[in-house]
Scaffold this motif. Structure first.
Motif, PDB file in Angstrom:
ATOM      1  N   ARG A 166       0.910   3.573  -3.406  1.00 60.50           N
ATOM      2  CA  ARG A 166      -0.406   4.437  -3.652  1.00 60.50           C
ATOM      3  C   ARG A 166       0.617   6.317  -3.042  1.00 60.50           C
ATOM      4  NH1 ARG A 166      -5.241   2.208  -4.887  1.00 60.50           N
ATOM      5  NH2 ARG A 166      -5.259   0.385  -4.808  1.00 60.50           N
ATOM      6  N   ASN A 167       1.146   5.836  -1.860  1.00 61.19           N
ATOM      7  CA  ASN A 167       1.277   7.286  -1.205  1.00 61.19           C
ATOM      8  C   ASN A 167       2.834   7.716  -1.089  1.00 61.19           C
ATOM      9  OD1 ASN A 167      -0.919   7.750   0.214  1.00 61.19           O
ATOM     10  ND2 ASN A 167      -0.308   5.676   1.124  1.00 61.19           N
TER      11      ASN A 167
ATOM     12  N   LYS B 273       6.088  10.118  -2.926  1.00 66.49           N
ATOM     13  CA  LYS B 273       6.421  12.035  -3.562  1.00 66.49           C
ATOM     14  C   LYS B 273       7.227  11.533  -4.777  1.00 66.49           C
ATOM     15  CE  LYS B 273       3.492  12.596   0.069  1.00 66.49           C
ATOM     16  NZ  LYS B 273       2.627  12.972   0.355  1.00 66.49           N
TER      17      LYS B 273
ATOM     18  N   SER C  35       0.721  -1.494  -0.115  1.00 69.56           N
ATOM     19  CA  SER C  35       0.267   0.409   0.018  1.00 69.56           C
ATOM     20  C   SER C  35       0.629   1.288  -0.321  1.00 69.56           C
ATOM     21  CB  SER C  35      -0.898  -0.110   1.101  1.00 69.56           C
ATOM     22  OG  SER C  35       0.172   0.099   2.266  1.00 69.56           O
TER      23      SER C  35
ATOM     24  N   ASN D 245      -1.688  12.540  -4.624  1.00 67.63           N
ATOM     25  CA  ASN D 245      -0.326  12.182  -2.863  1.00 67.63           C
ATOM     26  C   ASN D 245      -0.042  12.415  -3.713  1.00 67.63           C
ATOM     27  OD1 ASN D 245      -2.249  10.645  -1.544  1.00 67.63           O
ATOM     28  ND2 ASN D 245      -2.244   8.793  -2.405  1.00 67.63           N
ATOM     29  N   SER D 246       1.038  13.082  -4.787  1.00 68.59           N
ATOM     30  CA  SER D 246       2.411  13.562  -5.187  1.00 68.59           C
ATOM     31  C   SER D 246       2.209  15.329  -5.754  1.00 68.59           C
ATOM     32  CB  SER D 246       3.007  13.136  -5.859  1.00 68.59           C
ATOM     33  OG  SER D 246       2.619  12.530  -7.462  1.00 68.59           O
TER      34      SER D 246
ATOM     35  N   GLU E 299      -4.346   7.793  -7.580  1.00 67.95           N
ATOM     36  CA  GLU E 299      -3.992   8.074  -6.163  1.00 67.95           C
ATOM     37  C   GLU E 299      -2.772   9.427  -6.449  1.00 67.95           C
ATOM     38  OE1 GLU E 299      -4.954   5.217  -2.841  1.00 67.95           O
ATOM     39  OE2 GLU E 299      -6.656   4.093  -3.822  1.00 67.95           O
ATOM     40  N   GLN E 300      -2.181   7.932  -6.993  1.00 66.98           N
ATOM     41  CA  GLN E 300      -0.259   8.601  -6.410  1.00 66.98           C
ATOM     42  C   GLN E 300      -0.156   9.846  -7.508  1.00 66.98           C
ATOM     43  OE1 GLN E 300       1.833   5.819  -9.455  1.00 66.98           O
ATOM     44  NE2 GLN E 300       2.681   5.091  -7.867  1.00 66.98           N
TER      45      GLN E 300
END
Length: 228
Positions: free
Chosen positions: A93-94, A96, A90, A132-133, A128-129
Motif C-alpha cells: 500500500r505504500n 513509491k 501491508s 501514497n505515490s 491508497e497506492q
C-alpha cells in the motif's frame, strides 16, 4: 505526421509498471529467508487469480495474496503467522513510483492524452497506492478489476475498461511491464506498450506490442512523437 483525429487513451497497469515493488520483494524474501521467495509468491498469485477466473469464483487480490504467501511459506518449509502475513503484505500500500513515472505521466497529460489505470488490485488499496505515490491527480479514472471481478488477462477486463472510458478497444493503449498483461490486451483488441522494467520480459508466444520503451518517460516521448 499521424493523421488520426484523436489521440488514443492510455491505460496503465500499476504494480511494477508504475510502482516499484522492491520494498515488498525485500519484505517477502526476508520473511521467508529465501532470495526467490517473492518471485515464487508472485507467480502463485497470478496462477491462482486465473484459477478464480476459470472456476467462476472471485477472491480479491489481497485475499489471494495472503493465501499465496502462506502457500509459498509451506513450499519453502517455513511457518508464518497471520500477523507476519498481514504486516509483510501491508508494504504494497505504500510503494513509491519509479523516478520516471510522474514526469512521464505529466508530460503525456500536457500533450493531450487521457490517462487511466487498470489493475488487479482492489479499489481501496489502489486508492491508497495512488495517494501514497502522489499519482492520484494524474489519472482520469482509477479502474480496478474488483468491480467486474475478473482478473487480467481475461478479455472481459479490457472490454469493460474500454466501455468505462467510452472508447473502442483499438483506440486504447494498454501500457504494462508484464508480457502476460499485454498478451491479454492484444487478445481483446487493444494496442499495447511494453515498459521494460528490470527483470521483465515479453511473452514470446504472443504478438509484439505496438510500442516499447525502457520506462514511462521514454514511453511518453515515443507516444508524443507518434501522435503529434
Amino acid at each position: 505526421m499521424n493523421l488520426k483525429n484523436t489521440k488514443p487513451v492510455l491505460l496503465f497497469d500499476v504494480n511494477e509498471t508504475l510502482l516499484d515493488m522492491t520494498p515488498l520483494k525485500n519484505a517477502i524474501n526476508t520473511l521467508l529467508e529465501e532470495p526467490l521467495a517473492f518471485k515464487i509468491w508472485f507467480g502463485m498469485v497470478l496462477h491462482h487469480s486465473l484459477v478464480d477466473n476459470c472456476t467462476n469464483q472471485y477472491h480479491d487480490f489481497s485475499t489471494i495474496a495472503a493465501a499465496m504467501l502462506k502457500m509459498t511459506a509451506t513450499s519453502l518449509n517455513k511457518t508464518i503467522t497471520e500477523d507476519e502475513t498481514k504486516k509483510t503484505l501491508s508494504v504494497i500500500r505504500n510503494l513509491k513510483a519509479y523516478p520516471d513515472v510522474l514526469k512521464g505521466l505529466q508530460l503525456l497529460k500536457e500533450n493531450g492524452f487521457r490517462l487511466a489505470t487498470l489493475t488487479n488490485s482492489p479499489e481501496n488499496p489502489l486508492k491508497e497506492q495512488l495517494i501514497n505515490s502522489n499519482l492520484t491527480d494524474v489519472f482520469e479514472l482509477a479502474l480496478s478489476i474488483d468491480t467486474i471481478k475478473k482478473y487480467k488477462p481475461d478479455p472481459q477486463t479490457y472490454e469493460w475498461a474500454a466501455t468505462k472510458l467510452g472508447q473502442e478497444p483499438q483506440n486504447i493503449i494498454m501500457i504494462a511491464a508484464h508480457g502476460w498483461d499485454l498478451a491479454g490486451a492484444i487478445n481483446a483488441g487493444l494496442q499495447t506498450g511494453f515498459v521494460a522494467r528490470e527483470g521483465q520480459s515479453l511473452y514470446s508466444l504472443s504478438d509484439n506490442p505496438t510500442f516499447q520503451a525502457k520506462d514511462i518517460y521514454e514511453m511518453a516521448l515515443v507516444l508524443i512523437e507518434e501522435y503529434k
